[in-house]
Design an enzyme around this catalytic site. Structure first.
Site, PDB file in Angstrom:
ATOM      1  N   GLU A   1       0.881  -1.060  -0.141  1.00  5.48           N
ATOM      2  CA  GLU A   1       0.097  -0.126   0.198  1.00  5.48           C
ATOM      3  C   GLU A   1       0.764   1.340   0.010  1.00  5.48           C
ATOM      4  OE1 GLU A   1      -3.904  -0.092   2.072  1.00  5.48           O
ATOM      5  OE2 GLU A   1      -2.969  -1.558   3.133  1.00  5.48           O
TER       6      GLU A   1
ATOM      7  N   HIS B   1       2.123   4.947  -0.597  1.00  6.16           N
ATOM      8  CA  HIS B   1       1.236   6.299  -0.422  1.00  6.16           C
ATOM      9  C   HIS B   1       2.163   7.333  -0.524  1.00  6.16           C
ATOM     10  CE1 HIS B   1      -2.858   5.256  -0.039  1.00  6.16           C
ATOM     11  NE2 HIS B   1      -2.690   4.546   1.210  1.00  6.16           N
TER      12      HIS B   1
END
Length: 280
Positions: A254, A256
């Site tokens: 994930e 970011h």
């Protein structure tokens, strides 16, 4: 050199501090982490439910960040002293950047506004733009530029000129990340359209296909940009000419936030619980 540190709590965004460390928002834990040049990690609690989101080094030598969960702007000194500045209820601040005027500018996702806060904590609302403003950056023209995630547009605000909007050619693109590069252009991600956009200050808007749910984008000091591909667990480097090179991350990372450190290395916040410095 590469470095990885496990940091629980949802690392989301990063900024290089004036102390030579990287500062990281922990969106799930309501805290800020500091990763020193030696790799040591310190944590600074903010508040339960505060959801620290984006972070920026301020002109006063402190770190400024948005508290998306409790409608505040936070200020943290490198010595660990925390101050908070309340905003309107439901404003849900998200993006933040240092402006050319010595103040910090931020977006309000909930109320659809663009706000300004001075380093002594005076806040003001500059524009109501709607469209769920997301991330924000200082442009090469000293205006602030921002993405309208639900408005399908890129906005520009300068206190002298007011607000102008550039509608995106791809409908429902969902723009999120935004940055300015050294070739006088604004780059932005379109997370719902799997595209990367570029607006030269003296030219027409361009779009590049970039599959993988592009989220954050940061200017590479050597030219071009880096992009986190949140949906594909990858990073992409895109040259000024549009050439694309991708780099795999572990499954479930994930990715970011992206930021370059004081040593020139690229750092990545992985919401799965890690902060990574990419190899040189």
């Amino acid at each position: 050199m590469s470095l990885i540190r496990e940091i629980a709590g949802g690392p989301y965004a990063l900024a290089a501090g004036p102390d030579g460390a990287m500062w990281v928002t922990l969106v799930h834990d309501g805290a800020i982490a500091r990763v020193g040049a030696d790799g040591a990690v310190d944590r600074f609690p903010v508040a339960d439910g505060s959801r620290p989101s984006l972070i920026s080094a301020g002109p006063d030598g402190a770190l400024w960040f948005t508290r998306n969960g409790d409608d505040r702007i936070g200020r943290l000194t490198t010595a660990g002293e925390l101050t908070e500045f309340p905003l309107s209820e439901g404003s849900a601040p998200f993006g933040i950047c240092a402006g050319a005027d010595g103040a910090l500018w931020f977006t309000e996702m909930g109320s659809g506004g663009i706000g300004r806060i001075t380093v002594d904590g005076q806040t003001s609302g500059w524009a109501s733009v709607g469209g769920t403003p997301s991330m924000i950056t200082r442009g090469p023209d000293d205006a602030v530029w921002f993405t309208l995630n639900q408005g399908n547009a890129i906005g520009r605000l300068h206190p002298r000129d007011g607000v102008t909007m550039r509608e995106l050619p791809t409908r429902g693109a969902g723009p999120v990340g935004i940055t300015a590069t050294h070739d006088d252009a604004i780059w932005f991600t379109e997370i719902l359209a799997d595209k990367l956009g570029r607006i030269p200050l003296d030219g027409a808007l361009q779009e590049i296909d970039l599959p993988g749910k592009p989220h954050a984008v940061v200017a590479d000091p050597s030219g071009g940009v880096w992009v986190s591909l949140w949906g594909a667990d990858r990073l992409a480097r895109v040259s000024a000419d549009g050439d694309i090179e991708t780099f795999d991350l572990p499954p479930g990372s994930e990715p970011h936030g992206l930021a370059f450190g004081p040593d020139g290395g690229l750092w990545v916040a992985l919401e799965s619980g890690f902060v990574l410095r990419m190899p040189d």
